[in-house]
Design a protein around this motif. Sequence first.
Motif, PDB file in Angstrom:
ATOM      1  N   GLY A 148       4.338  -2.153  14.353  1.00  0.00           N
ATOM      2  CA  GLY A 148       4.681  -2.232  15.766  1.00  0.00           C
ATOM      3  C   GLY A 148       5.886  -1.403  16.158  1.00  0.00           C
ATOM      4  N   ALA A 149       6.388  -0.584  15.243  1.00  0.00           N
ATOM      5  CA  ALA A 149       7.563   0.240  15.518  1.00  0.00           C
ATOM      6  C   ALA A 149       7.146   1.683  15.805  1.00  0.00           C
ATOM      7  CB  ALA A 149       8.517   0.193  14.324  1.00  0.00           C
ATOM      8  N   PRO A 150       7.948   2.440  16.534  1.00  0.00           N
ATOM      9  CA  PRO A 150       7.616   3.835  16.869  1.00  0.00           C
ATOM     10  C   PRO A 150       7.919   4.781  15.709  1.00  0.00           C
ATOM     11  CG  PRO A 150       9.705   3.259  17.859  1.00  0.00           C
ATOM     12  CD  PRO A 150       9.190   1.993  17.210  1.00  0.00           C
ATOM     13  N   ILE A 151       7.179   4.636  14.625  1.00  0.00           N
ATOM     14  CA  ILE A 151       7.418   5.408  13.413  1.00  0.00           C
ATOM     15  C   ILE A 151       6.104   6.015  12.925  1.00  0.00           C
ATOM     16  CG2 ILE A 151       9.372   3.968  12.716  1.00  0.00           C
ATOM     17  CD1 ILE A 151       7.507   2.572  10.727  1.00  0.00           C
ATOM     18  N   ILE A 152       6.212   6.899  11.954  1.00  0.00           N
ATOM     19  CA  ILE A 152       5.063   7.444  11.232  1.00  0.00           C
ATOM     20  C   ILE A 152       5.110   6.887   9.824  1.00  0.00           C
ATOM     21  CG2 ILE A 152       4.062   9.548  10.241  1.00  0.00           C
ATOM     22  CD1 ILE A 152       5.011  11.049  12.726  1.00  0.00           C
ATOM     23  N   THR A 153       3.981   6.368   9.335  1.00  0.00           N
ATOM     24  CA  THR A 153       3.932   5.802   7.998  1.00  0.00           C
ATOM     25  C   THR A 153       3.275   6.790   7.041  1.00  0.00           C
ATOM     26  OG1 THR A 153       1.795   4.700   8.373  1.00  0.00           O
ATOM     27  CG2 THR A 153       3.796   3.462   8.923  1.00  0.00           C
ATOM     28  N   MET A 154       3.777   6.816   5.795  1.00  0.00           N
ATOM     29  CA  MET A 154       3.297   7.780   4.811  1.00  0.00           C
ATOM     30  C   MET A 154       3.140   7.099   3.455  1.00  0.00           C
ATOM     31  SD  MET A 154       5.851  10.965   5.835  1.00  0.00           S
ATOM     32  CE  MET A 154       4.786  12.287   5.259  1.00  0.00           C
ATOM     33  N   ALA A 155       2.098   7.471   2.725  1.00  0.00           N
ATOM     34  CA  ALA A 155       1.927   7.037   1.341  1.00  0.00           C
ATOM     35  C   ALA A 155       2.278   8.213   0.438  1.00  0.00           C
ATOM     36  CB  ALA A 155       0.492   6.594   1.080  1.00  0.00           C
ATOM     37  N   LEU A 156       3.059   7.949  -0.606  1.00  0.00           N
ATOM     38  CA  LEU A 156       3.404   8.974  -1.589  1.00  0.00           C
ATOM     39  C   LEU A 156       2.766   8.582  -2.919  1.00  0.00           C
ATOM     40  CD1 LEU A 156       4.868  11.392  -2.770  1.00  0.00           C
ATOM     41  CD2 LEU A 156       6.947   9.984  -2.920  1.00  0.00           C
ATOM     42  N   ASP A 173      -0.526   6.657   8.003  1.00  0.00           N
ATOM     43  CA  ASP A 173      -0.811   7.803   8.871  1.00  0.00           C
ATOM     44  C   ASP A 173      -1.009   9.078   8.071  1.00  0.00           C
ATOM     45  OD1 ASP A 173      -0.515   6.320  11.278  1.00  0.00           O
ATOM     46  OD2 ASP A 173       1.664   6.565  11.209  1.00  0.00           O
ATOM     47  N   VAL A 174      -0.158   9.290   7.072  1.00  0.00           N
ATOM     48  CA  VAL A 174      -0.170  10.519   6.294  1.00  0.00           C
ATOM     49  C   VAL A 174      -0.251  10.169   4.814  1.00  0.00           C
ATOM     50  CG1 VAL A 174       1.070  12.652   5.744  1.00  0.00           C
ATOM     51  CG2 VAL A 174       1.241  11.672   8.042  1.00  0.00           C
ATOM     52  N   LEU A 175      -1.167  10.816   4.099  1.00  0.00           N
ATOM     53  CA  LEU A 175      -1.329  10.572   2.665  1.00  0.00           C
ATOM     54  C   LEU A 175      -0.826  11.799   1.915  1.00  0.00           C
ATOM     55  CD1 LEU A 175      -4.576   9.137   0.976  1.00  0.00           C
ATOM     56  CD2 LEU A 175      -2.750  10.340  -0.214  1.00  0.00           C
ATOM     57  N   VAL A 176       0.242  11.609   1.153  1.00  0.00           N
ATOM     58  CA  VAL A 176       0.840  12.670   0.337  1.00  0.00           C
ATOM     59  C   VAL A 176       0.518  12.371  -1.120  1.00  0.00           C
ATOM     60  CG1 VAL A 176       2.973  13.881  -0.257  1.00  0.00           C
ATOM     61  CG2 VAL A 176       2.723  12.818   2.006  1.00  0.00           C
ATOM     62  N   ALA A 177       0.080  13.365  -1.874  1.00  0.00           N
ATOM     63  CA  ALA A 177      -0.245  13.144  -3.282  1.00  0.00           C
ATOM     64  C   ALA A 177       0.190  14.346  -4.113  1.00  0.00           C
ATOM     65  CB  ALA A 177      -1.741  12.904  -3.467  1.00  0.00           C
ATOM     66  N   GLY A 230     -10.098  16.934   2.801  1.00  0.00           N
ATOM     67  CA  GLY A 230      -9.441  16.444   3.998  1.00  0.00           C
ATOM     68  C   GLY A 230      -8.989  15.008   3.920  1.00  0.00           C
ATOM     69  N   VAL A 231      -9.060  14.406   2.729  1.00  0.00           N
ATOM     70  CA  VAL A 231      -8.609  13.013   2.564  1.00  0.00           C
ATOM     71  C   VAL A 231      -7.104  12.963   2.329  1.00  0.00           C
ATOM     72  CG1 VAL A 231      -8.831  10.929   1.160  1.00  0.00           C
ATOM     73  CG2 VAL A 231     -10.854  12.293   1.704  1.00  0.00           C
ATOM     74  N   VAL A 232      -6.590  13.838   1.482  1.00  0.00           N
ATOM     75  CA  VAL A 232      -5.154  13.977   1.263  1.00  0.00           C
ATOM     76  C   VAL A 232      -4.606  14.954   2.292  1.00  0.00           C
ATOM     77  CG1 VAL A 232      -3.397  14.898  -0.314  1.00  0.00           C
ATOM     78  CG2 VAL A 232      -5.196  13.374  -1.175  1.00  0.00           C
ATOM     79  N   ASP A 233      -3.503  14.572   2.940  1.00  0.00           N
ATOM     80  CA  ASP A 233      -2.931  15.407   3.999  1.00  0.00           C
ATOM     81  C   ASP A 233      -1.940  16.444   3.467  1.00  0.00           C
ATOM     82  OD1 ASP A 233      -4.122  14.015   6.365  1.00  0.00           O
ATOM     83  OD2 ASP A 233      -2.977  12.337   5.546  1.00  0.00           O
ATOM     84  N   ILE A 234      -1.129  16.040   2.494  1.00  0.00           N
ATOM     85  CA  ILE A 234      -0.115  16.938   1.946  1.00  0.00           C
ATOM     86  C   ILE A 234      -0.248  16.929   0.430  1.00  0.00           C
ATOM     87  CG2 ILE A 234       2.353  17.401   1.689  1.00  0.00           C
ATOM     88  CD1 ILE A 234       2.795  15.970   4.350  1.00  0.00           C
TER      89      ILE A 234
END
Length: 325
Positions: A148-156, A173-177, A230-234
């Motif tokens: 509920g916060a104005p942030i971007i969430t990322m998985a590393l 939101d963003v998947l980094v691997a 296109g599954v992993v973003d970075i």
Amino acid sequence: MDFRSRAANDPEQNLLVEAEEMLVSAALPCEASILEKQFEEIDLRFDRSDQIFWCYMNQKSRPSYTYQLGEEIQQVQDWIHSNYAMDGSRNPDPLRYFVCGSHTPGIYNLGGDLKHFADCIRRRDLGALKKYARICVHMQYENSTGFGAPIITMALVQGDALGGGFEHALAFDVLVAEKSARLGLPEILFNLFPGMGAYSFLRQRLGRQETERFILEGKLFTATELFEMGVVDILADDGMGEAAIIEYTKKNHKRFHAERAIYRARKIANPVSLEELLEITDIWAETALCLEEADIRKMLRLASAQDRRIQRSLRAVTDSEPAVG
């Protein structure tokens, strides 16, 4: 503590998960000292200059989803909600990004508690399976909505993200691997499917047909392969995951609000509701009770193999540490 210690034997009771276990509460007091709290299964770091909050899973046993891990992560979710969702502009420490990673060598997360699943199936305890799964998908939903916060969430992802571990990473939101990471959904190997968000969140990145093929084949993929799909973003070089995230946030600093708006638009155009997640996870629990003994034995062999692997990893880290004195 693992999920077995919290799952009651009464099926009806297990279907009830208290609201404080499931939802981020706006009424919680603001705990500015959360970084000073002692946790058993997570490590925290707030890089205020980069406006990044880092949360690392750091479990002492097999890195899977336990009630304790869920409770500790929820405390972090609650803290971010209480400090930033109400009126984050008044907070002296701006926060833009939340990153979830792992400090377990070579492993992001191996997913569900397979031994617990096997025990519940043999006891025909549908209630315990549903309770476990429902708590997991509530955590998934919060990760997908940024608490509920104005942030971007990322998985590393630095290491293997299998089953529920991969589902967990897909919710952000963003998947980094990192390139050496392996990711996949192997549940079909024991005649089950990943029921805690995989279909919903993978469908946001792939089409329906590709999502169903992905789940039914049960293959493990390299991070590079998933980046090309296109599954992993970075995609980051090994050992450079954190640096890649910091570089990304600095590069995109001026367009943060537009970037966040795009991820919000994604969720509107292709939404994943809590109700959807709950309905699918109930199907997962009901399907689990259809497994035969041969399937359960496969599940337990996989759990044993995971236990041996984590012990080897921990011994390797201990042996590499310099002697003291």
